[in-house]
Motif scaffolding. Structure first.
Motif, PDB file in Angstrom:
ATOM      1  N   TYR A   1      14.941 -10.939  59.764  1.00 47.67           N
ATOM      2  CA  TYR A   1      13.844 -10.569  58.866  1.00 47.67           C
ATOM      3  C   TYR A   1      14.144  -9.253  58.159  1.00 47.67           C
ATOM      4  CZ  TYR A   1      11.057 -14.131  61.249  1.00 47.67           C
ATOM      5  OH  TYR A   1      10.586 -15.310  61.759  1.00 47.67           O
ATOM      6  N   ARG A   2      14.638  -8.282  58.907  1.00 45.69           N
ATOM      7  CA  ARG A   2      14.905  -6.975  58.310  1.00 45.69           C
ATOM      8  C   ARG A   2      15.897  -7.065  57.161  1.00 45.69           C
ATOM      9  NH1 ARG A   2      15.389  -4.509  64.326  1.00 45.69           N
ATOM     10  NH2 ARG A   2      13.347  -3.497  64.508  1.00 45.69           N
TER      11      ARG A   2
ATOM     12  N   GLY B   1       8.528 -14.702  56.367  1.00 40.76           N
ATOM     13  CA  GLY B   1       8.525 -13.317  56.818  1.00 40.76           C
ATOM     14  C   GLY B   1       8.868 -12.339  55.712  1.00 40.76           C
TER      15      GLY B   1
ATOM     16  N   ASP C   1      14.050  -7.079  69.787  1.00 38.94           N
ATOM     17  CA  ASP C   1      14.420  -5.998  68.873  1.00 38.94           C
ATOM     18  C   ASP C   1      15.913  -6.053  68.585  1.00 38.94           C
ATOM     19  OD1 ASP C   1      13.838  -3.868  67.223  1.00 38.94           O
ATOM     20  OD2 ASP C   1      14.191  -2.362  68.769  1.00 38.94           O
TER      21      ASP C   1
ATOM     22  N   GLY D   1      10.269  -4.586  60.164  1.00 39.26           N
ATOM     23  CA  GLY D   1      10.183  -5.333  61.411  1.00 39.26           C
ATOM     24  C   GLY D   1      10.064  -4.397  62.594  1.00 39.26           C
TER      25      GLY D   1
ATOM     26  N   TYR E   1       0.689  -9.564  57.925  1.00 41.14           N
ATOM     27  CA  TYR E   1       1.770  -9.421  58.894  1.00 41.14           C
ATOM     28  C   TYR E   1       1.922 -10.709  59.684  1.00 41.14           C
ATOM     29  CZ  TYR E   1      -1.241  -8.955  63.067  1.00 41.14           C
ATOM     30  OH  TYR E   1      -2.119  -9.189  64.097  1.00 41.14           O
TER      31      TYR E   1
ATOM     32  N   VAL F   1       6.731  -7.754  59.982  1.00 38.40           N
ATOM     33  CA  VAL F   1       6.985  -8.812  60.962  1.00 38.40           C
ATOM     34  C   VAL F   1       7.133  -8.170  62.333  1.00 38.40           C
ATOM     35  CG1 VAL F   1       8.571 -10.593  61.772  1.00 38.40           C
ATOM     36  CG2 VAL F   1       8.056 -10.406  59.332  1.00 38.40           C
TER      37      VAL F   1
ATOM     38  N   LEU G   1      15.243 -10.357  65.122  1.00 39.23           N
ATOM     39  CA  LEU G   1      14.379  -9.550  64.264  1.00 39.23           C
ATOM     40  C   LEU G   1      15.154  -9.044  63.053  1.00 39.23           C
ATOM     41  CD1 LEU G   1      11.640  -8.299  63.732  1.00 39.23           C
ATOM     42  CD2 LEU G   1      12.240  -6.413  65.257  1.00 39.23           C
TER      43      LEU G   1
END
Length: 342
Positions: free
Chosen positions: A146-147, A128, A139, A153, A110, A134, A143
């Motif tokens: 990455y998602r 990532g 939020d 994430g 992670y 991650v 983030l």
């Protein structure tokens, strides 16, 4: 977790800079150990200087990465970790992640990202995407970068360390009405920065008894002097270079609260999930509102101290390194964690 884990951390340790007390990893490591786990830290950036035959930054970056990765793999194989924490160290790339996977095929990998705009950082999002999880100090859309790659994430706030981050009685040299530590961050060609920080600092620079470190030609402050500077401030300004991302605040906010400052913080989306307005700190929306609040609280000492005390007590209880370490282990093992902001 069900049994003691071996946790291998790949990072740029920066132990020889004034930032060594501020490291979130350092605070979490203490938490992992207090929870009964073992931790090994690998200084990825420092390893370049260890293996380079010539002490040259350009040479070591260009020619020594393969050797550093060999040393990293050798240590991972010797340690046999259950968990590998990747901190997006300089020069680390997807090839390094592949080597870590080969060296520890059963380990959970992670990463933690506390920086804005990961899409503009070299290798950040591609790395990532190769991890199992991650964690980030926002939020929102950062983030989500990455998602979008398919990796899981989750938000995880910056930790504090109540062992040494608290309000100290300090000499008069540290006392000031309003404090800011960091850069002014004027408009940037690459990053869509918010102008609020610059507007406020520019006005504060014209006022008496306002102290700055790291901007306006003033030197940075590090080590315990940083903590003393916060302890001596009646008001600390927390305002990001971007203020439209859910729950994103610089670790500066956690430092200020943990060290007992009364904080005026720029509101961001979902701010109240982290800290309650008027209870732990005071939020503002505009530069003008900041100055109105600052003027009021400088004239109402009891109200200012009450909120500062509440903020310090709350961040010590809910954001300490041991709790953040437990939340991290919970989401690794169970897929989620329970916290006030969840």
């Amino acid at each position: 977790m069900s049994r003691a884990k071996r946790i291998f951390i790949v990072e740029d340790m920066k132990e020889f800079t004034g930032k060594f007390l501020l490291s979130g990893i350092r605070k979490q490591v203490k938490g992992f150990i207090r929870l009964g786990h073992d931790v090994h830290r690998f200084d990825y950036g420092g390893a370049f200087w260890q293996v380079a035959p010539i002490k040259s930054t350009i040479f070591s970056r260009r020619w020594c990465k393969e050797k550093v990765d060999e040393v990293l793999v050798r240590q991972i194989k010797s340690y046999e970790p259950d968990i590998v924490h990747v901190s997006f160290a300089n020069f680390l790339d997807v090839e390094t992640i592949a080597l870590i996977r080969q060296a520890a095929p059963n380990a959970f990998l992670y990463g933690c990202d506390g920086d804005p705009w990961p899409q503009f950082q070299k290798n950040r999002v591609p790395i990532g995407a190769k991890l199992d999880l991650v964690l980030a100090t926002n939020d929102g859309q950062w983030l989500d970068e990455y998602r979008k790659t398919g990796v899981r994430g989750a938000f995880m706030p910056n930790p504090c360390d109540p062992d040494y981050e608290y309000r100290y009685d300090v000499w008069d040299k540290w006392k000031t009405d309003i404090l800011f530590t960091g850069k002014t961050r004027q408009k940037h060609k690459r990053y869509p920065t918010d102008s609020t920080r610059y507007k406020i600092i520019s006005r504060l620079a014209q006022m008496k008894n306002c102290t700055f470190y790291g901007c306006l030609g003033r030197p940075r402050v590090g080590g315990y002097d940083y903590i003393y500077a916060i302890s001596g401030a009646r008001i600390a300004l927390s305002v990001g270079i971007a203020n439209d991302v859910s729950m994103y605040h610089s670790d500066r906010l956690t430092h200020y609260l943990a060290c007992g400052a009364f904080v005026l913080a720029k509101r961001v989306p979902d701010s109240d999930l982290l800290f309650k307005d008027g209870v732990h700190l005071k939020y503002f929306d505009t530069a003008d509102e900041f100055f109105e609040l600052a003027d009021w609280y400088l004239k109402h000492e009891d109200d200012r101290i009450k909120i500062a005390d509440n903020g310090m007590e709350y961040v010590h209880a809910e954001f300490n390194g041991t709790k953040i370490a437990k939340y991290t282990l919970d989401i690794i093992e169970n897929g989620d964690y329970a916290a006030p902001w969840r």
